[in-house]
Design an enzyme around this catalytic site. Sequence first.
Site, PDB file in Angstrom:
ATOM      1  N   PHE A 158      30.821  65.512  22.056  1.00 37.82           N
ATOM      2  CA  PHE A 158      31.254  65.624  23.451  1.00 37.82           C
ATOM      3  C   PHE A 158      32.755  65.449  23.619  1.00 37.82           C
ATOM      4  O   PHE A 158      33.330  65.876  24.620  1.00 37.82           O
ATOM      5  CB  PHE A 158      30.520  64.585  24.318  1.00 37.82           C
ATOM      6  CG  PHE A 158      31.163  63.230  24.297  1.00 37.82           C
ATOM      7  CD1 PHE A 158      32.164  62.911  25.209  1.00 37.82           C
ATOM      8  CD2 PHE A 158      30.817  62.270  23.350  1.00 37.82           C
ATOM      9  CE1 PHE A 158      32.793  61.671  25.169  1.00 37.82           C
ATOM     10  CE2 PHE A 158      31.438  61.044  23.305  1.00 37.82           C
ATOM     11  CZ  PHE A 158      32.432  60.742  24.219  1.00 37.82           C
ATOM     12  N   SER A 235      28.542  61.381  15.705  1.00 38.59           N
ATOM     13  CA  SER A 235      28.482  59.983  15.269  1.00 38.59           C
ATOM     14  C   SER A 235      27.914  59.859  13.852  1.00 38.59           C
ATOM     15  O   SER A 235      27.182  60.738  13.380  1.00 38.59           O
ATOM     16  CB  SER A 235      27.614  59.186  16.246  1.00 38.59           C
ATOM     17  OG  SER A 235      26.312  59.715  16.230  1.00 38.59           O
ATOM     18  N   CYS A 291      38.116  60.595  17.444  1.00 38.39           N
ATOM     19  CA  CYS A 291      37.830  60.056  16.111  1.00 38.39           C
ATOM     20  C   CYS A 291      39.125  59.643  15.410  1.00 38.39           C
ATOM     21  O   CYS A 291      39.084  58.952  14.404  1.00 38.39           O
ATOM     22  CB  CYS A 291      37.063  61.056  15.274  1.00 38.39           C
ATOM     23  SG  CYS A 291      38.065  62.458  14.796  1.00 38.39           S
ATOM     24  N   GLU A 402      32.883  51.191  15.824  1.00 34.47           N
ATOM     25  CA  GLU A 402      33.572  52.191  16.651  1.00 34.47           C
ATOM     26  C   GLU A 402      33.223  51.940  18.119  1.00 34.47           C
ATOM     27  O   GLU A 402      32.055  51.991  18.501  1.00 34.47           O
ATOM     28  CB  GLU A 402      33.120  53.598  16.241  1.00 34.47           C
ATOM     29  CG  GLU A 402      33.815  54.691  17.019  1.00 34.47           C
ATOM     30  CD  GLU A 402      33.430  56.095  16.568  1.00 34.47           C
ATOM     31  OE1 GLU A 402      32.225  56.360  16.355  1.00 34.47           O
ATOM     32  OE2 GLU A 402      34.331  56.938  16.444  1.00 34.47           O
TER      33      GLU A 402
END
Length: 502
Positions: A158, A235, A291, A402
């Site tokens: 996303f 992920s 990321c 994360e």
Amino acid sequence: MPILEEPIKETLKLKNYVDGEWVASQGEVKDVVNPATGKVIAKVPISTKDEINAAVEAAKDAFPDWRRTPPVARGRCLFRLRDLMEQHFEELSRVQTMEHGKTIDESRGETRRGIENVEVAGGIPSLMMGCSLEDIAAGIDEYLIRQPLGVFGIIGPFNFPFMVPLWFAPYAVATGNCIIVKPSSEDPISQIKITELADEAGIPPGVWNLVNGGRTVVSGMLDHPDIKGMCFVGSTPVGRDVVYTRCGETGKRVIAQCGAKNFVLVMPDANLGRTVAACMTSFFGNTGQRCLSGANLVVVGEGLNEREYAAFYEKVVDAFVDAASRIRIGCGLDEAVQMGPLRDEGKKERVLGYIEKGIKEGAKLRLDGRNVTIIGDWPDTCFLGPTVFEDVTPEMTIGTEEIFGPVASVMRARSLDEAIEMIHSNPFGNAASIFTANGKWAREFQYRVECGNIGINIGIVAPMAFFPFSGMKNSFFGALHGQGREVVRFFTESKVVIQRWF
Ligand code: NAD
């Protein structure tokens, strides 16, 4: 400042694009909500297994003709697509801001990076070239050719709804393969727009397909015998445990680019003004949903005594917190805004959970982004301001996992060795940066650190389209990476021919 005109005027009813036609799905429908305004901007279908099977069939049927189309002609289609994207540059960027929430400048940057991949893939005749050697034995020559494999699946995350599928799609098509793109169902509109332009660019029916949806579509691709390989970005639990594992079981090629927890080191000789400015976009750009985001800011005391280190640490943290507290937050279509909302309420809840955990585990909350002031009269459901914790240790949850939000964890390291140890104790290996004027420290850092993307006086280590987007440890599963020459190798099979001349 007035907000820019919205390119989406009424709720879009999104369809799938299969075999050159826009087709309605029979699956249930989900709202796509603009996180800044709270308005429903589209209805996206969650497609069924039959629908993904039909797309694979169409792609498989289109493959024989497309692979026979000369690479130079396939490349021309991509250059036409590039031109169309340039013509629609601003519209494409505003769509990203509406569906994701990022600022318009961040969207414009994303559009540019996406287009660069289409451009690079347009040069496919050179990228795909094989090699040859005459006289491997007397009178015998050997050469290597690269051939496409068939149908590939491309699964997007996303956080970069426009750019990330373009790390793969243009190269797959340029090499003569056929594709099915599944965008994130949270913000699928950018990929719909790209597919419309791919159609207009003359890419033949069945070559570039798009199927909306979630895990049913992904598992439909993973299980399908006619899909030769999968490109996934998302992920770690999904990339590693679902996509990479299943591709291993079914013998498919796979690239799985996954989660991250990135460290940014500030050495005592760093230019503090420039370092802090770079850190603002690194830690808070894209609202921390990147990321490559900085997450752990390590203040390193190499060569300093205790007193000097204490003063240096305070100076760095004060400057960082001061700059972070001045970031302007609001709707991304307001050009004065520097940080948009998180993608949705669920994501904000998740980040709030990490803030609670940080407090509970004993980190010191220096800047609290909760109850932040927003520019404009928007519902505050998804907004969260920059948040800075001090005295975080690598064992704390906020120092390890994360978070994917605008939360920075400041850590202490007395030496470069200790800081590198911290990076290595973390399970991820996506990116790490060092800010220093010392070439020896910088060299040591790039040489030793186990991360795929290394920054030296750079806060966001985003590789250009002609370099691979790398990653190590829990951040990457597979052998070859997205973008450029590496992904061309992923999308092609090497065939070796040995010929004797009678
Ligand atoms: P996600 O894993 O939730 O979803 C990614 C894709 O997988 C989506 O298209 C989603 O529909 C699909 N999916 C979700 N659950 C699934 C399941 N159980 N089975 C099959 N498919 C499933 O990731 P996200 O929240 O969309 O994206 C954020 C993540 O992506 C972060 O971890 C971020 O670090 C990572 N990311 C990595 C890179 C990189 O290059 N390493 C780049 C961008 C984002």
